[in-house]
Scaffold this motif. Structure first.
Motif, mmCIF file in Angstrom:
data_model
loop_
_atom_site.group_PDB
_atom_site.id
_atom_site.type_symbol
_atom_site.label_atom_id
_atom_site.label_comp_id
_atom_site.label_asym_id
_atom_site.label_seq_id
_atom_site.Cartn_x
_atom_site.Cartn_y
_atom_site.Cartn_z
ATOM 1 N N SER A 122 -37.266 1.623 -48.831
ATOM 2 C CA SER A 122 -36.305 0.557 -49.061
ATOM 3 C C SER A 122 -36.943 -0.596 -49.812
ATOM 4 N N ASP A 123 -36.104 -1.535 -50.183
ATOM 5 C CA ASP A 123 -36.590 -2.804 -50.715
ATOM 6 C C ASP A 123 -37.117 -3.640 -49.540
ATOM 7 N N PHE A 124 -37.742 -4.772 -49.846
ATOM 8 C CA PHE A 124 -38.251 -5.668 -48.809
ATOM 9 C C PHE A 124 -38.156 -7.102 -49.297
ATOM 10 N N ASN A 131 -43.370 -17.094 -41.065
ATOM 11 C CA ASN A 131 -42.076 -16.407 -41.137
ATOM 12 C C ASN A 131 -41.103 -17.034 -42.126
ATOM 13 N N ALA A 132 -41.586 -17.949 -42.961
ATOM 14 C CA ALA A 132 -40.726 -18.567 -43.973
ATOM 15 C C ALA A 132 -40.622 -17.643 -45.172
ATOM 16 N N PRO A 133 -39.441 -17.523 -45.780
ATOM 17 C CA PRO A 133 -39.293 -16.634 -46.940
ATOM 18 C C PRO A 133 -40.097 -17.110 -48.139
ATOM 19 N N ILE A 134 -40.644 -16.174 -48.873
ATOM 20 C CA ILE A 134 -41.345 -16.460 -50.119
ATOM 21 C C ILE A 134 -40.429 -16.039 -51.252
ATOM 22 N N MET A 135 -39.986 -16.994 -52.032
ATOM 23 C CA MET A 135 -39.089 -16.691 -53.137
ATOM 24 C C MET A 135 -39.919 -16.251 -54.328
ATOM 25 N N ASP A 136 -40.007 -14.953 -54.524
ATOM 26 C CA ASP A 136 -40.905 -14.402 -55.531
ATOM 27 C C ASP A 136 -40.308 -13.117 -56.069
ATOM 28 N N ARG A 210 -45.041 -9.425 -44.760
ATOM 29 C CA ARG A 210 -45.781 -10.665 -44.598
ATOM 30 C C ARG A 210 -46.956 -10.765 -45.567
ATOM 31 N N GLN A 211 -47.043 -11.904 -46.245
ATOM 32 C CA GLN A 211 -48.145 -12.197 -47.147
ATOM 33 C C GLN A 211 -48.999 -13.307 -46.542
ATOM 34 N N GLY A 218 -51.717 -6.343 -50.774
ATOM 35 C CA GLY A 218 -50.607 -7.281 -50.909
ATOM 36 C C GLY A 218 -49.472 -6.698 -51.712
ATOM 37 N N ALA A 219 -48.356 -7.341 -51.630
ATOM 38 C CA ALA A 219 -47.208 -6.965 -52.453
ATOM 39 C C ALA A 219 -47.464 -7.418 -53.882
ATOM 40 N N PRO A 220 -46.713 -6.892 -54.847
ATOM 41 C CA PRO A 220 -46.894 -7.297 -56.238
ATOM 42 C C PRO A 220 -46.741 -8.795 -56.418
ATOM 43 N N LYS A 221 -47.544 -9.341 -57.314
ATOM 44 C CA LYS A 221 -47.506 -10.783 -57.571
ATOM 45 C C LYS A 221 -46.367 -11.132 -58.531
#
Length: 318
Positions: A122-124, A131-136, A210-211, A218-221
């Motif tokens: 799935s997407d993520f 726990n704050a969203p990272i808008m990226d 979580r980053q 890590g997830a893609p930058k």
């Protein structure tokens, strides 16, 4: 709602800070038929105490702490051997799953042919340590074909689920695999699924990924213009590009006799990509066999590496 059993495979290492949030998200799943198997890879913090507390409270949790240090790739794939069930999910130690994650992934796999090896992911969304969203922006999941997975992985392990047929294909050759040549367990699973079955993508954001400073992978930058130019000039992805080639060689050794002629040819092209200096012919083979990547930055870096003399290229890749 399905009652199919899902085996959740988790590898932990010094994960005390976020582990409880992750396990609580399992307990809050709408799909209740799951069993968590945890391999701890030598934690020195409170991770084992946290796991022990949850295992005492919930019989669906089994902690395996007697195995030696395995590393993340071997740890996850050997966990698949611990239990037989229709479906398996990989989990990190620091994310948060949306309540319907297992329900939606299970439903997708149950709608496919059970005898065919299959993986769904799935997407993520990203969150920080609080726990704050990272808008990226992240890389949009690309082609889910075998040719695509030979060159790049779009499957984030914590978002995926596999069926029993794929699990059996993955564990059968484990004793003969050199894990140093495997790039990552989720990529390996996706490659096997795409070669012998199917890979499916769900656009739902089913994991809060979580980053934080301790992430192993890590997830893609964020993909800004400056970021892209920096990657090109520094050849930032050279280890990844070479890692794909090394992994393709391992894949050929492990599963080569079961591949079709065209699949073996594609795998051989990728495996040999940086093993000698024939830049024009190698690039031509990538084009002719539709093995170029969807990302032009990766393709540009591939061409730079192909044009680099082998001795200098090898120094880059060390």
């Amino acid at each position: 709602m399905s009652n199919s059993q899902v085996t959740i495979c988790m590898s932990t290492y010094n994960g005390e800070k976020f582990l409880s949030d992750q396990i609580e998200s399992f307990i809050n799943q709408t799909h209740k038929a799951w069993h968590l198997f945890v391999h701890d890879d030598g934690s020195s913090d409170q991770t084992l105490n946290i796991l022990s507390k949850y295992a005492q409270q919930d019989p669906r949790i089994t902690v395996l702490s007697s195995d030696p240090h395995l590393g993340i790739k071997k740890s996850f794939l050997t966990l698949l051997e611990k239990n037989e069930s229709p479906f398996y999910a990989f989990s990190d130690q620091d994310d948060i799953w949306e309540p319907q994650k297992l329900e939606k992934l299970t439903a997708k796999l149950e709608s496919t042919a059970s005898i065919e090896p299959a993986l769904v992911y799935s997407d993520f969304k990203k969150i920080d340590a609080f726990n704050a969203p990272i808008m990226d922006k992240t890389i949009t999941p690309g082609n889910t074909t075998y040719k695509s997975f030979l060159r790049i992985n779009t499957v984030t392990g914590c978002t995926c689920m596999i069926n029993l047929s794929l699990r059996n294909l993955l564990i059968q050759p484990l004793l003969n695999i050199n894990f140093d040549l495997m790039y990552m367990h989720d990529w390996w699973a996706a490659l096997v699924a795409s070669a012998f079955g199917q890979v499916y993508f769900l656009p739902d954001q089913l994991v809060a990924y979580r980053q934080h400073g301790s992430n192993t992978i890590g997830a893609p930058k964020q993909r800004t213009l400056m970021n892209q130019l920096n990657k090109i000039f520094k050849l930032s992805d050279r280890y990844f590009l070479n890692g794909a080639a090394v992994q393709a060689k391992l894949f050929l050794q492990v599963y080569g006799k079961h591949l079709s002629t065209s699949q073996r040819e594609d795998c051989q092209i990728v495996a040999n990509l940086f093993r000698s200096w024939h830049p024009l012919s190698k690039h031509s083979k990538l084009v002719a066999n539709h093995l170029l990547m969807q990302d032009n930055v990766y393709n540009f870096q591939t061409n730079i590496l192909l044009l680099t003399p082998p001795k200098l290229r090898n120094s880059h890749l060390k």
